[in-house]
Structure formats: structure tokens, C-alpha cells
Motif scaffolding. Structure first.
Motif, PDB file in Angstrom:
ATOM      1  N   UNK A   1      35.322  37.893  49.571  1.00  7.91           N
ATOM      2  CA  UNK A   1      35.533  37.112  48.346  1.00  7.91           C
ATOM      3  C   UNK A   1      34.832  35.767  48.497  1.00  7.91           C
ATOM      4  N   UNK A   2      33.917  35.431  47.591  1.00  4.15           N
ATOM      5  CA  UNK A   2      33.204  34.154  47.726  1.00  4.15           C
ATOM      6  C   UNK A   2      34.123  32.965  47.504  1.00  4.15           C
ATOM      7  N   UNK A   3      33.783  31.867  48.148  1.00  2.00           N
ATOM      8  CA  UNK A   3      34.510  30.613  47.964  1.00  2.00           C
ATOM      9  C   UNK A   3      33.759  29.757  46.946  1.00  2.00           C
ATOM     10  N   UNK A   4      34.452  29.336  45.903  1.00  2.00           N
ATOM     11  CA  UNK A   4      33.847  28.532  44.851  1.00  2.00           C
ATOM     12  C   UNK A   4      34.402  27.114  44.910  1.00  2.00           C
ATOM     13  N   UNK A   5      33.504  26.110  44.919  1.00  2.00           N
ATOM     14  CA  UNK A   5      33.993  24.721  44.907  1.00  2.00           C
ATOM     15  C   UNK A   5      33.590  23.964  43.638  1.00  2.00           C
ATOM     16  N   UNK A   6      32.760  24.581  42.794  1.00  2.00           N
ATOM     17  CA  UNK A   6      32.406  24.033  41.476  1.00  2.00           C
ATOM     18  C   UNK A   6      31.897  22.596  41.552  1.00  2.00           C
ATOM     19  N   UNK A   7      31.054  22.290  42.518  1.00  2.00           N
ATOM     20  CA  UNK A   7      30.579  20.920  42.692  1.00  2.00           C
ATOM     21  C   UNK A   7      29.125  20.706  42.287  1.00  2.00           C
ATOM     22  N   UNK A   8      28.448  21.769  41.882  1.00  2.00           N
ATOM     23  CA  UNK A   8      27.046  21.617  41.534  1.00  2.00           C
ATOM     24  C   UNK A   8      26.899  20.876  40.206  1.00  2.00           C
ATOM     25  N   UNK A   9      25.871  20.029  40.074  1.00  2.00           N
ATOM     26  CA  UNK A   9      25.611  19.373  38.767  1.00  2.00           C
ATOM     27  C   UNK A   9      25.400  20.436  37.691  1.00  2.00           C
ATOM     28  N   UNK A  10      25.902  20.134  36.485  1.00  2.00           N
ATOM     29  CA  UNK A  10      25.897  21.178  35.462  1.00  2.00           C
ATOM     30  C   UNK A  10      25.835  20.540  34.085  1.00  2.00           C
ATOM     31  N   UNK A  11      25.971  21.373  33.064  1.00  2.00           N
ATOM     32  CA  UNK A  11      26.019  20.907  31.685  1.00  2.00           C
ATOM     33  C   UNK A  11      27.253  20.026  31.497  1.00  2.00           C
TER      34      UNK A  11
ATOM     35  N   UNK B   1      34.892  40.864  42.037  1.00  2.00           N
ATOM     36  CA  UNK B   1      34.874  39.906  43.140  1.00  2.00           C
ATOM     37  C   UNK B   1      35.054  38.485  42.605  1.00  2.00           C
ATOM     38  N   UNK B   2      34.417  38.175  41.480  1.00  2.00           N
ATOM     39  CA  UNK B   2      34.583  36.846  40.889  1.00  2.00           C
ATOM     40  C   UNK B   2      36.014  36.637  40.402  1.00  2.00           C
ATOM     41  N   UNK B   3      36.632  37.675  39.871  1.00  2.00           N
ATOM     42  CA  UNK B   3      38.047  37.585  39.487  1.00  2.00           C
ATOM     43  C   UNK B   3      38.894  37.143  40.670  1.00  2.00           C
ATOM     44  N   UNK B   4      38.644  37.743  41.811  1.00  2.00           N
ATOM     45  CA  UNK B   4      39.385  37.356  43.008  1.00  2.00           C
ATOM     46  C   UNK B   4      39.050  35.928  43.424  1.00  2.00           C
ATOM     47  N   UNK B   5      37.789  35.534  43.260  1.00  2.00           N
ATOM     48  CA  UNK B   5      37.358  34.199  43.680  1.00  2.00           C
ATOM     49  C   UNK B   5      38.051  33.097  42.896  1.00  2.00           C
ATOM     50  N   UNK B   6      38.402  33.352  41.624  1.00  2.00           N
ATOM     51  CA  UNK B   6      39.100  32.330  40.831  1.00  2.00           C
ATOM     52  C   UNK B   6      40.618  32.452  40.961  1.00  2.00           C
ATOM     53  N   UNK B   7      41.089  33.420  41.752  1.00  2.00           N
ATOM     54  CA  UNK B   7      42.515  33.525  42.045  1.00  2.00           C
ATOM     55  C   UNK B   7      43.339  34.293  41.041  1.00  2.00           C
ATOM     56  N   UNK B   8      42.711  35.111  40.181  1.00  2.00           N
ATOM     57  CA  UNK B   8      43.459  35.884  39.189  1.00  2.00           C
ATOM     58  C   UNK B   8      43.795  37.267  39.739  1.00  2.00           C
TER      59      UNK B   8
END
Length: 513
Positions: A28-38, A189-196
């Protein structure tokens, strides 16, 4: 033992036809949501397996994006959104359509999307050294679709070379792992990564096939799923009878018929409207239909140029028909996109009409850019007639039953006729009726010009627990052609799990003209 093995494969999202043994669980990937974005959105990159049969092996990257729930105290979880395509970028689409989501959904869900594998900022299939090399191959093609034996032969030859180029250039093995089934496993896999624990999902257009595929690979993991403007999954992937195998996928789904019905509705409504509302109006539906026929007859004789340099644009018959087909998608203007809606289509056609006296020196040529991002998925998912099939005859068939817009739909998937066979390795083609842990809501416009209303009806009937919500209006996707009535039902379903009554019909917020 057989039943236990089949159950293990199903839990892993791998059908017995797709694997001989249950694969280990993917990391399961670890997401930290820190990249510059819109602005107001957060982005990151997720690592997922290239091949889910060997999930600990080579990995690829997925670009992901989210908007946090605006009422975090009452947050339910994440709602995943896919815009369709195939080839649609979720990281680009989500900021554009975010405000179209129902208010309570935006309050209580993080809205998450991603670029599917092979698309956008995710790991993509590199068939050419650069865009110029791709356009060099496509430069002799007509814009839109081929008309006549010479163009049709060039089209088929060029896309056969395109497929060989992609096969020869694929150094990572990505070509064999671009199916919607692969994307469904990424989604899990992304579902798991966000904890749902279970998936909440909204898919539009081709995103409905992703939703249906997920629901049947992971039937116990569905919390709520809205499929907006759905594909008939059986017709698309295999056909509903042996005779269907001789047809292209869009003819099996009836996309040509849907476009023809929408074009008829546009011409009738435009003709009944004042020219101030529809510039192409000739004063009556009958006169407007005749005017459109005259326009196409003139374009068949040669291209014309609209406007003056440097803004001048050249159109021929096929490019004009292609533009008409695409502009039927938005019946009313899409917020933030002023050149959309049937009124904009009327203005476009009137511009062509007034330019008929200014012939162009040569017709427009060249293919769309980055086509591998579309073909990688499109060709993996569909059963197409072979390279030596009579595609010209199929185009004639489509023209006979659907008029000017018919042949367009045939040549879109002729591009897949010589696509490398290994692309279909992970393809999923059913069953589509595995009982899911929650019912699935299918939403559709009766006048959809791309995926016909009958396809959404078939999707709802084919799914084990489908429910159809009808909007009596025009345009492709209810999200892009809003109905407050439908949005209210979607909101109650996504938030509370309450389905609309059987047979419920809503009206759109706006009708064309």
C-alpha cells in the motif's frame, strides 16, 4: 479446494482466467500530499505494481490529487472520481469539475482522482522519442476520419505502423498492463492508501467501465458507486451475440445511433429557435436540416477556411463532422467553458456556412497528439475485427443507419485492429453480475450522444444490484449537463446510501435554446 482457490483469486482482484494462483497482496503506497498543486488541491505520487501477478516486482507511478472535505467534522471518507476517456487525466479534470459535485458531497468527502496508468503525469507508454516524431508518422492522415479508399488505406497502414512502433519502443512492459482491470486494481490500492475500508466512487463516461470492473473484481469492497452515462459492458467488451464480433465496439454499443439522434434533436431545436439563440437556424426544423445537408455536400467537394490569419482554421467534411460529434456532448454551456453548448455549435456551423465561398488550398491533416495514452487502454479492453476486415463496409453500414456521424465511430477503433496482442493480457470481460456489498446507482441522460441511454439501462440491468436514475435531457454525462434533481438523489445516495425510487425521472436544469 477449487472453490477456495477461486475465492482467493476474487479477493485478490484476479479472475481464474487472469492468473493461475492468488498473488500476494500488493504494498500500500504512503501518501503525504505535499507536492505543489492546483490552488485548494493537494497532489502526490503513488507507487503501484506494474503487474499484479508479481506485486513485489517492478513498480510504476500514479499521479494523484485531492480536495479535502470542506466540513471535516462530518467527513465520511474519500470519494474517488474518474472522468473517463479512455485517456482522461483525473488530475486535470477534477479541478475543472469540482464545483459541479453536490454541495453535501464536497462537505463530507475528500474528493480524490488520479491519472490512470499510461495517462497524463502517471507512468506512460512512450512510443516515440518526442511529439514531433509521432506527428511525423500521423502527418499524412486526414483530420477526423478517412473518407474514400485512398484515405482509408493510409489510415489503416499508419495505425498498423503506430502499433508496431509502440511494441518496439516499450522497454518496461507497460503495454501489457494498461487494461481497465489493471486500473481497477490500482484503484483498490489507492482506496487502502487513503484509509477507506470500502470504496466510494463516481465515474463518468468510460469511468463507468472502471467502476463496473472494480465492482466485479472486488464486490465486497463497494460502499457507494455512481456510474454516470454508462457503457453496456457486455456489448463493449465482447458483444451480446456471435454476430456482434463482426462489428466494431462503438457499433456494438450503438454510439453512432446515439450521435445521430442527438444531431437530429439539435437540428430540430435549432430550427425551432430564433437565430439569436441558434445562429444556424434556417427558420424551421425542416429548413435547418436541409441547410445542414447542403453544408456537408459542399464540404465533400473540398475544404474551406473560416476566419482570417493568424486565427484562420481550415475544415473539410470529416473534420467538420468530427467537431459536430464532439460538440453535441454539452447541450448547455459548461461553467468555465464559454465555447460549449449547442448554441456554440450553432455558431460554429453558421461560421462554416458563411465561409463556403472561401475555399482552402488544402485539407487539414494530422492526428491527435499523445494517442498512445488512449489506444493503450482502448485497444486492451475491446474485441475488434482484424486488420483485414472490411472496415470500409462497416463505415458504410454506420452511415446507412446513422447518417453523417456514423463512419466517425467505426474508424476510432480501427486504430486497434493491428494493436499488439499482448495489450489484452489483463483484460476483464465479465462476469458483470457479481453481488456487491452495496447497490450501484446508474445515472443517464435520455439524449446522450456518445453512450446511448440504452447502454446505461443495460448496465443497470446487468449489474447484480443496479438502479437506474433517468434524466430526460441531452448531452454526455449528467455531471456535465447538470440536473439539480439528479444531483439531489446522488447526494442522498453517496452520503446516506438512499437510492432514488425505481423508475425515477428527473429534468435537466436547462434545455438547449
Amino acid at each position: 479446494m477449487v472453490a477456495a482457490a477461486a475465492a482467493a483469486l476474487l479477493l485478490a482482484g484476479l479472475t481464474p482466467s487472469a492468473a493461475t494462483a492468488a498473488a500476494p497482496s500488493p504494498p500500500v503506497p504512503q501518501l503525504d500530499w505535499k507536492q505543489p498543486c492546483v490552488e485548494h488541491f493537494e497532489c502526490d505520487t503513488a507507487q503501484v505494481p506494474l503487474d499484479y501477478r508479481t506485486p513485489q516486482g517492478q513498480s510504476i507511478q500514479l499521479a494523484v490529487i485531492r480536495h479535502r472535505a470542506t466540513d471535516p467534522a462530518h467527513r465520511i471518507g474519500s470519494l474517488f472520481y474518474n472522468p473517463g476517456g479512455p485517456g482522461g487525466s483525473g488530475t486535470q479534470a477534477l479541478p475543472a469539475v469540482y464545483d459541479l459535485f453536490p454541495e453535501q458531497v464536497r462537505k463530507q468527502f475528500d474528493i480524490v482522482s488520479f491519472d490512470p496508468r499510461g495517462i497524463g503525469s502517471s507512468t506512460t507508454l512512450h512510443c516515440f522519442t518526442d511529439p514531433a516524431a509521432e506527428q511525423s508518422l500521423l502527418s499524412r492522415l486526414p483530420a477526423g476520419f478517412p473518407v474514400g479508399e485512398e484515405q482509408q488505406s493510409a489510415w489503416a497502414d499508419t495505425y498498423a505502423r503506430f502499433g508496431r512502433q509502440c511494441a518496439d519502443s516499450d522497454r518496461t512492459g507497460l503495454l501489457a498492463h494498461l487494461s481497465t482491470a489493471d486500473v481497477a486494481r490500482d484503484l483498490d490500492v489507492l482506496r487502502q492508501a487513503v484509509g477507506d475500508k470500502q470504496l466510494s466512487y463516481l465515474g463518468t463516461s468510460y469511468g463507468t467501465l472502471l467502476g463496473a470492473t472494480y465492482a466485479n473484481l472486488f464486490p465486497g469492497r463497494v460502499r457507494a458507486m455512481v456510474l454516470d452515462s454508462a457503457i453496456d459492458p457486455v456489448a463493449w467488451t465482447t458483444g451480446r451475440n456471435p454476430q456482434d464480433r463482426a462489428l466494431t465496439p462503438f457499433l456494438r454499443t450503438g454510439s453512432d445511433l446515439a450521435s445521430a439522434r442527438a444531431l437530429d434533436a439539435f437540428l430540430d431545436r435549432c430550427g425551432a429557435a430564433d437565430p439569436a439563440a441558434c445562429a444556424f437556424s434556417a427558420g424551421s426544423p425542416e429548413a435547418t436540416r436541409a441547410k445542414f445537408t447542403q453544408l456537408l455536400d459542399r464540404l465533400r467537394r473540398g475544404p474551406v477556411t473560416v476566419g482570417t490569419p493568424p486565427q484562420a482554421l481550415t475544415y473539410d467534411y470529416a473534420s467538420a463532422v468530427s467537431i459536430v460529434t464532439s460538440m453535441l456532448y454539452a447541450a448547455s454551456p459548461v461553467p468555465g467553458f464559454p465555447d460549449t453548448g449547442w448554441a456554440a455549435l450553432g455558431a460554429q456551423l453558421q461560421g462554416l456556412w458563411t465561409a463556403l465561398g472561401t475555399p482552402a488550398a488544402s485539407p487539414p491533416t494530422g492526428g491527435l497528439p499523445s494517442q498512445a495514452q488512449t489506444l493503450g487502454v482502448l485497444c486492451a479492453d475491446t474485441a475488434n475485427p482484424p486488420m483485414d476486415a472490411d472496415y470500409a463496409g462497416l463505415a458504410d453500414l454506420a452511415g446507412a443507419r446513422s447518417g453523417a456521424v456514423g463512419p466517425y465511430w467505426v474508424w476510432q477503433t480501427q486504430r486497434c485492429a493491428a494493436w499488439p496482442a499482448e495489450a489484452a493480457r489483463d483484460r476483464y470481460d465479465g462476469p458483470w453480475n457479481r453481488p456487491t456489498s452495496a447497490p450501484i446507482l446508474v445515472v443517464a441522460n435520455t439524449g446522450d450522444p456518445a453512450w446511448p441511454y440504452e447502454g446505461s439501462h443495460a448496465m443497470a440491468d446487468t449489474l447484480a444490484r443496479g438502479r437506474l436514475l433517468t434524466v430526460d435531457g441531452y448531452g454526455h454525462t449528467v455531471l456535465g449537463n447538470p440536473s439539480s434533481c439528479a444531483a439531489g438523489y446522488e447526494e442522498r445516495y453517496l452520503v446516506d446510501g438512499r437510492l432514488p425510487p425505481r423508475g425515477q425521472v428527473c429534468a435537466p436544469d436547462r434545455q438547449p435554446f
